[in-house]
Design an enzyme around this catalytic site. Sequence first.
Site, PDB file in Angstrom:
ATOM      1  N   HIS A 228       1.351  14.801 -10.005  1.00 50.28           N
ATOM      2  CA  HIS A 228       0.906  13.796 -11.006  1.00 50.28           C
ATOM      3  C   HIS A 228       1.909  12.949 -11.848  1.00 50.28           C
ATOM      4  CE1 HIS A 228      -1.033  12.867 -15.154  1.00 50.28           C
ATOM      5  NE2 HIS A 228      -2.092  12.759 -14.386  1.00 50.28           N
ATOM      6  N   GLU A 268      -2.870  23.365 -15.367  1.00 49.10           N
ATOM      7  CA  GLU A 268      -2.926  22.052 -15.441  1.00 49.10           C
ATOM      8  C   GLU A 268      -1.762  21.171 -16.004  1.00 49.10           C
ATOM      9  OE1 GLU A 268      -7.191  20.595 -15.952  1.00 49.10           O
ATOM     10  OE2 GLU A 268      -7.471  22.519 -16.812  1.00 49.10           O
ATOM     11  N   HIS A 270       0.745  18.125 -16.568  1.00 51.77           N
ATOM     12  CA  HIS A 270       0.584  16.704 -16.220  1.00 51.77           C
ATOM     13  C   HIS A 270       1.905  16.290 -16.792  1.00 51.77           C
ATOM     14  CE1 HIS A 270      -3.667  16.566 -15.848  1.00 51.77           C
ATOM     15  NE2 HIS A 270      -4.123  17.528 -16.844  1.00 51.77           N
ATOM     16  N   GLU A 285      -2.342  21.254 -19.772  1.00 47.28           N
ATOM     17  CA  GLU A 285      -3.538  21.064 -20.424  1.00 47.28           C
ATOM     18  C   GLU A 285      -3.942  22.330 -21.084  1.00 47.28           C
ATOM     19  OE1 GLU A 285      -7.737  18.242 -19.870  1.00 47.28           O
ATOM     20  OE2 GLU A 285      -5.857  18.290 -18.296  1.00 47.28           O
TER      21      GLU A 285
END
EC number: 4.2.99.-
Length: 295
Positions: A228, A268, A270, A285
């Site tokens: 990402h 998660e 990022h 996240e």
Amino acid sequence: MNIKINEYYIPTSLSGPYGITAGIDEALWFTENKANKIGRITVKGEIEEYLVPSQDAGLSIIVSGTNGDLWFSEYNANKIGKITIKGEIVEYSIPTADSGPFGITEGPDGAIWFTELTGNKIGRISNLGEVIEYKLPNDSSYPSSIVCGSDGVLWFTENQGNKIGKITMLGEITEYTIPTIGSGPVGITSGPDGALWFVEINGNRIGRITTEGIINEYDLKTVKARPHAIITGSDGALWFTQWGSNQIGRITTSGEVSEYEIPTANSEPHGIAVGPDKAIWFAEECNKIGQLILL
């Protein structure tokens, strides 16, 4: 390589941390997409939070300017925000409606440059809030992340256009097609070798493009890793988040890939940044900020 990962809970539950950057105040600053706040964390894990005036702003990427102010994109509110290290916030509206501001960086001209995902433009905002926009040549390019290259030009990813673009201070745009079809480039950073490095969230690869436009791609070890964001580390390698596989990845300039598991499952990850302590910091996240220390 031996590493250690620390994780710090954010006081506001379900805050949805997303972007992160190092400030000039020896701390890291991050966006809280769901809580609508800007957070600040010291290298010891002490956290402060500041509420953004616009409701449900869709806070995304954040960058530190050389004068110390932090600039961030507000995807839903269609604004670019600025917060001082004292926590004072100002917001500026973007002329194009529903432009979807996302990636953001400081240019060599001292202005802040940003991408408009749905507006299909690259924007420039002065310290006084004056905005200029440049339309991309092809519709639905979905410009995502943006960074200043070693050549003094702004480079950006086109998530749907499957290209890497560059724009000069005069607004002149050039695009380069990525060999892998439908690669879905997102994050991009300037590498220690003078090239630009980017992640392919769909292609499951890390890409490298020279300032002349020559592209190489490197496969990741884990399938469906969904890389990402990417940054150059203090060790001279590139570090990136693997959102799909719950890992932090590392690639040398010669293309050697390593992957490190994040302790919290389904975290998660990022945004990613290098802290004042030279550690790799990343936004999870799952409501945590991670710190990867090289031992």
